[in-house]
Structure formats: structure tokens, C-alpha cells
Write a protein that holds these residues in place. Structure first.
Motif, PDB file in Angstrom:
ATOM      1  N   ILE A 138       0.839  -1.208   0.000  1.00  0.00           N
ATOM      2  CA  ILE A 138       0.000   0.000   0.000  1.00  0.00           C
ATOM      3  C   ILE A 138       0.867   1.249   0.000  1.00  0.00           C
ATOM      4  O   ILE A 138       1.742   1.422   0.859  1.00  0.00           O
ATOM      5  CB  ILE A 138      -0.940  -0.014   1.221  1.00  0.00           C
ATOM      6  N   PHE A 139       0.613   2.099  -0.971  1.00  0.00           N
ATOM      7  CA  PHE A 139       1.347   3.354  -1.109  1.00  0.00           C
ATOM      8  C   PHE A 139       0.406   4.448  -0.640  1.00  0.00           C
ATOM      9  O   PHE A 139      -0.539   4.818  -1.341  1.00  0.00           O
ATOM     10  CB  PHE A 139       1.727   3.537  -2.583  1.00  0.00           C
TER      11      PHE A 139
ATOM     12  N   ALA B 277       6.870  13.055  -7.971  1.00  0.00           N
ATOM     13  CA  ALA B 277       7.919  12.236  -7.330  1.00  0.00           C
ATOM     14  C   ALA B 277       7.291  10.982  -6.699  1.00  0.00           C
ATOM     15  O   ALA B 277       7.885   9.895  -6.736  1.00  0.00           O
ATOM     16  CB  ALA B 277       8.651  13.065  -6.271  1.00  0.00           C
ATOM     17  N   CYS B 278       6.104  11.123  -6.150  1.00  0.00           N
ATOM     18  CA  CYS B 278       5.395   9.953  -5.591  1.00  0.00           C
ATOM     19  C   CYS B 278       5.117   8.938  -6.699  1.00  0.00           C
ATOM     20  O   CYS B 278       5.305   7.725  -6.517  1.00  0.00           O
ATOM     21  CB  CYS B 278       4.060  10.368  -4.960  1.00  0.00           C
ATOM     22  N   LEU B 279       4.688   9.441  -7.855  1.00  0.00           N
ATOM     23  CA  LEU B 279       4.355   8.528  -8.956  1.00  0.00           C
ATOM     24  C   LEU B 279       5.598   7.797  -9.457  1.00  0.00           C
ATOM     25  O   LEU B 279       5.564   6.601  -9.765  1.00  0.00           O
ATOM     26  CB  LEU B 279       3.682   9.312 -10.091  1.00  0.00           C
ATOM     27  N   GLN B 280       6.709   8.517  -9.504  1.00  0.00           N
ATOM     28  CA  GLN B 280       7.966   7.867  -9.928  1.00  0.00           C
ATOM     29  C   GLN B 280       8.377   6.784  -8.931  1.00  0.00           C
ATOM     30  O   GLN B 280       8.828   5.707  -9.310  1.00  0.00           O
ATOM     31  CB  GLN B 280       9.074   8.908 -10.039  1.00  0.00           C
ATOM     32  N   ALA B 281       8.204   7.073  -7.659  1.00  0.00           N
ATOM     33  CA  ALA B 281       8.532   6.068  -6.629  1.00  0.00           C
ATOM     34  C   ALA B 281       7.563   4.895  -6.714  1.00  0.00           C
ATOM     35  O   ALA B 281       7.973   3.724  -6.616  1.00  0.00           O
ATOM     36  CB  ALA B 281       8.481   6.710  -5.240  1.00  0.00           C
ATOM     37  N   LEU B 282       6.293   5.209  -6.910  1.00  0.00           N
ATOM     38  CA  LEU B 282       5.279   4.155  -7.026  1.00  0.00           C
ATOM     39  C   LEU B 282       5.665   3.153  -8.110  1.00  0.00           C
ATOM     40  O   LEU B 282       5.507   1.940  -7.944  1.00  0.00           O
ATOM     41  CB  LEU B 282       3.919   4.803  -7.337  1.00  0.00           C
ATOM     42  N   ASP B 283       6.214   3.665  -9.204  1.00  0.00           N
ATOM     43  CA  ASP B 283       6.605   2.803 -10.321  1.00  0.00           C
ATOM     44  C   ASP B 283       7.759   1.868  -9.965  1.00  0.00           C
ATOM     45  O   ASP B 283       8.015   0.904 -10.684  1.00  0.00           O
ATOM     46  CB  ASP B 283       6.967   3.661 -11.544  1.00  0.00           C
TER      47      ASP B 283
ATOM     48  N   THR C 222       7.796   0.245  -7.108  1.00  0.00           N
ATOM     49  CA  THR C 222       7.303  -0.703  -6.100  1.00  0.00           C
ATOM     50  C   THR C 222       6.289  -1.661  -6.724  1.00  0.00           C
ATOM     51  O   THR C 222       5.816  -1.445  -7.838  1.00  0.00           O
ATOM     52  CB  THR C 222       6.590   0.026  -4.938  1.00  0.00           C
ATOM     53  N   GLU C 223       5.964  -2.675  -5.933  1.00  0.00           N
ATOM     54  CA  GLU C 223       4.928  -3.614  -6.362  1.00  0.00           C
ATOM     55  C   GLU C 223       3.600  -3.315  -5.681  1.00  0.00           C
ATOM     56  O   GLU C 223       2.678  -4.135  -5.714  1.00  0.00           O
ATOM     57  CB  GLU C 223       5.378  -5.066  -6.078  1.00  0.00           C
ATOM     58  N   ALA C 224       3.479  -2.123  -5.077  1.00  0.00           N
ATOM     59  CA  ALA C 224       2.244  -1.770  -4.374  1.00  0.00           C
ATOM     60  C   ALA C 224       1.042  -1.863  -5.323  1.00  0.00           C
ATOM     61  O   ALA C 224       1.092  -1.354  -6.432  1.00  0.00           O
ATOM     62  CB  ALA C 224       2.347  -0.357  -3.808  1.00  0.00           C
ATOM     63  N   HIS C 225      -0.007  -2.539  -4.851  1.00  0.00           N
ATOM     64  CA  HIS C 225      -1.195  -2.679  -5.700  1.00  0.00           C
ATOM     65  C   HIS C 225      -2.247  -1.614  -5.411  1.00  0.00           C
ATOM     66  O   HIS C 225      -3.191  -1.449  -6.177  1.00  0.00           O
ATOM     67  CB  HIS C 225      -1.827  -4.064  -5.518  1.00  0.00           C
ATOM     68  N   THR C 226      -2.070  -0.899  -4.274  1.00  0.00           N
ATOM     69  CA  THR C 226      -3.098   0.059  -3.854  1.00  0.00           C
ATOM     70  C   THR C 226      -2.465   1.403  -3.547  1.00  0.00           C
ATOM     71  O   THR C 226      -1.415   1.472  -2.903  1.00  0.00           O
ATOM     72  CB  THR C 226      -3.802  -0.476  -2.581  1.00  0.00           C
TER      73      THR C 226
END
Ligand code: SF4
Ligand code: SF4
Length: 357
Positions: A60-61, A95-101, A103-107
Motif C-alpha cells: 500500500i502506497f 515524485a510519488c508517482l515515480q517512486a510508485l513505479d 514498487t509492487e504496491a497494488h493500492t
């Protein structure tokens, strides 16, 4: 429409409790020597074989997009309100979106304040939906009645965003006591709007979750016991439907901590949390599978640590900004815990996803 107001933020009132270190000091000053593990959360973990609390898979992000809120609830753990202007800017969202990419976070769990008041909220949701993520909007309901957001229920429904709505109680008196006079009526009106666009009718693309926390100094009642009662109550009294109920313990921080102290309940509430430590909750603690980003891009183990300014501890000793996110460092960190953590492990346990055991 005027929004209900129960109080002003601690910051505006220049309260000592606006300072996280003062909150931590107050919690540490309580005498819990007669309670299990002397009220030491690390000792409670060690007794269960957890020498340190370590992360599990990142699922979870969670992004806290700011402290601005149309309400000012008495028990708010964020110290949010109309008088708080801190909101996440577009650069930090990117920057959050770049970090999200990485990770394997699904939510992606979007919280605040009232996240919908951030001018980049819709951009963030669209970007996450485009990445195939399950998106959660933590909504206080009354915000949906603001004229500028009148199209938001349909907009969220079109994108399959899960709406997790805070409502202290399905009865008026308890809700208004915590959130301010008039909140209940506005919340019911907002729930009806969500029902009209298809939320709360067992459609997996229109999930409406209600989130309740106790109105007082006691632990959350088991959510499975309460859900049917709430469903019957809201349907019979207002014709409102929802999909599921999650219950949370109130955390002894920020404005709830202020209320505990002012009402003379602080010592007894902390003893209650410590005495109710439930080992079965530890493996599922949300800090183990969540990343929590603050409005200014700093990283935390959870939203509560964020409010207490307890930044992450990575093996390299850095307390990074989201633009410097390093997945390996994140997964190898030790989770920072203090006394407030007993709020997550008491009874059935408590997290942004509800009870844990
Ligand atoms: S509890 Fe939620 S709705 Fe109330 S002031 Fe805090 S963020 Fe706003
Ligand atoms: S407050 Fe709860 S979720 Fe946060 S670090 Fe403590 S135990 Fe984990």
C-alpha cells in the motif's frame, strides 16, 4: 454551505500539543509500570519473538496530500482543518508517482486532511488509475457537498475509486459530538449522492466503505459485530446502503490526545491499550506493508508516525525524501515504534484497513 466546526487546530491555538515531541514526551511520562511490559512497546514485541519490527511486502502506497480540511473534528489525529494550508504540490506528486513505479504496491491510498481539496487530487487519481492501481479516497463525506466538488461522486465512480468514508456513528448524536453540529445530516446527504451513482451496492468497481472510530475513551468494537447493525440502521432510517464497515481505535496523538488529557482519560486509556495488547495483530500491522508519504514528501512507516514526526530509519541512516526513494533501503529498514503503537495492537487491532485479528 457552511461546514461543521468542532474546534480549531492545535497549531492555530498555539497549543503545546501541536509539537510532536511534546506529544511523545507526554505519552512517555505516564506511569505504566504496573502494566504488561511496563508500557514499553519494544518489550511487548520482544516477548513475542520480534527483536525488531521489520517490513513485509510493500502493498500500500499511502499519500497524505495535505492538512487542509473543510472540517475540524475534535478527535483528528492529523490536526487538520480549514486553517491548515499545508498541501502537496505537483512536483511532489510526480515524485510519488515515480517512486510508485519502483514498487509492487497494488493500492494507492490517498488521505489528508480532505484529499479532494488538493488541486492536484484528480491528476493523482488519474495517474494511479492509468497505472492499474486500486485507488482509495479517504473521504470525510461532507466535502462532497461543496459546490466546487458536486461532480466528484460521478467522477470517482467512473474511475472505480474505492471511497472510504469516515463516519463516527450511524446515529446522529454520536457523530455530531465528535465532528461538529450538522455533520451527520451532511454525511447522510453525501452517502445518498454516492448511492445514486452506484456506490454501496456490491459493485466491485463502486466500493463504499464506512470507517468508524469510538466516540469516547474506549476500544473499537469488533467490526464484524457492528457491520450488520450499521447496515440495518442506515437502511431503515435513511435508505442508505454501503458495502463494508471498518473500525479503528483512536490513536493517542494530536487532538485526540488533547481530549484524553483534558477529560482526565489519558492514563486510563493508555492502560487500556497496553493491557489489551494482542500478539495476533503484530504480523498484520500496517507499517509492515505500507509506505506513508507526507504532504512535503518525507517518508514514514505509517500515518501516525508521520503525525509524530518519527521519520523512517533506513540502514544507510538517511531519512529520505520521496524523490530519493530507494526500494531496497525501504525494505531493509527497522520500523520506528513508540508508546502510541499500542493503539494498533489493542483488542482486535487497528489499521487504515480496519481490525487486524
Ligand atoms: S478527522 Fe478527518 S474530517 Fe475531521 S478534521 Fe481530521 S481530516 Fe478532517
Ligand atoms: S503506530 Fe501502528 S502502524 Fe504505526 S509504527 Fe506503530 S504499530 Fe506500526
Amino acid at each position: 454551505m457552511t461546514s461543521p466546526k468542532a474546534t480549531l487546530s492545535l497549531l492555530t491555538r498555539h497549543s503545546e500539543l501541536a509539537e510532536p515531541h511534546y506529544q511523545l514526551k507526554l505519552l512517555d511520562s505516564l506511569d505504566l509500570t504496573r502494566n504488561p511490559h511496563q508500557g514499553n512497546f519494544s518489550a511487548a514485541l520482544v516477548a513475542q519473538g520480534w527483536q525488531v519490527l521489520v517490513p513485509a511486502k510493500l502493498e500500500i502506497f499511502q499519500i497524505n496530500v495535505g492538512k487542509l480540511c473543510n472540517m475540524a473534528c475534535r478527535h483528528c489525529h492529523v490536526d487538520a482543518g480549514p486553517d491548515r494550508k499545508e498541501i502537496m504540490d505537483r512536483e511532489t506528486i510526480d515524485a510519488c508517482l515515480q517512486a510508485l513505479d519502483q514498487t509492487e504496491a497494488h493500492t494507492v491510498d490517498i488521505t489528508g486532511g480532505a484529499p479532494e481539496l488538493n488541486p492536484h487530487f484528480r491528476y493523482l487519481v488519474d495517474q494511479c488509475v492509468a497505472r492499474g492501481k486500486h485507488v482509495i479516497d479517504r473521504c470525510n463525506l461532507t466535502v462532497l457537498l461543496l459546490p466546487t466538488l458536486s461532480d466528484l461522486p460521478e467522477w470517482l465512480a467512473e474511475r472505480g475509486v474505492e471511497v472510504v468514508c469516515s463516519l463516527p456513528h450511524y446515529r446522529q448524536r454520536n457523530t455530531d459530538a465528535q465532528r461538529g453540529a450538522g455533520t451527520y445530516e451532511q454525511s447522510i446527504a453525501a452517502l445518498k449522492r454516492l448511492n445514486q451513482v452506484g456506490y454501496g451496492q456490491a459493485d466491485p468497481e463502486r466500493v463504499l466503505t464506512l470507517m468508524s472510530n469510538p466516540v469516547g475513551a474506549f476500544l473499537a468494537t469488533s467490526q464484524s459485530k457492528l457491520e450488520q447493525e450499521w447496515k440495518n440502521g442506515l437502511l431503515q432510517n435513511h435508505g442508505v446502503t454501503f458495502d463494508r464497515l471498518i473500525t479503528l481505535n483512536n490513536m493517542p496523538i494530536s487532538r485526540y490526545l488533547e481530549w484524553l488529557e483534558a477529560s482526565g482519560n489519558l492514563q486510563a486509556y493508555m492502560e487500556r491499550l497496553v493491557n489489551a495488547f494482542n500478539p495476533a495483530t503484530v504480523a498484520g500491522l500496517m507499517c509492515r506493508n505500507t509506505i506513508s508519504v507526507s504532504w512535503d514528501g518525507r517518508l514514514f512507516d505509517c500515518d501516525f508516525n508521520q503525525m509524530l514526526d518519527l521519520e523512517v530509519q533506513q540502514p544507510n541512516g538517511q531519512q529520505p525524501h520521496i524523490r530519493d526513494f530507494d526500494r531496497q533501503q525501504w525494505l531493509q529498514r527497522q520500523i520506528v515504534t513508540r508508546r502510541h503503537c499500542f493503539g494498533c495492537t489493542a483488542g482486535s487491532g487497528s489499521s487504515c484497513g480496519g481490525s487486524l485479528a
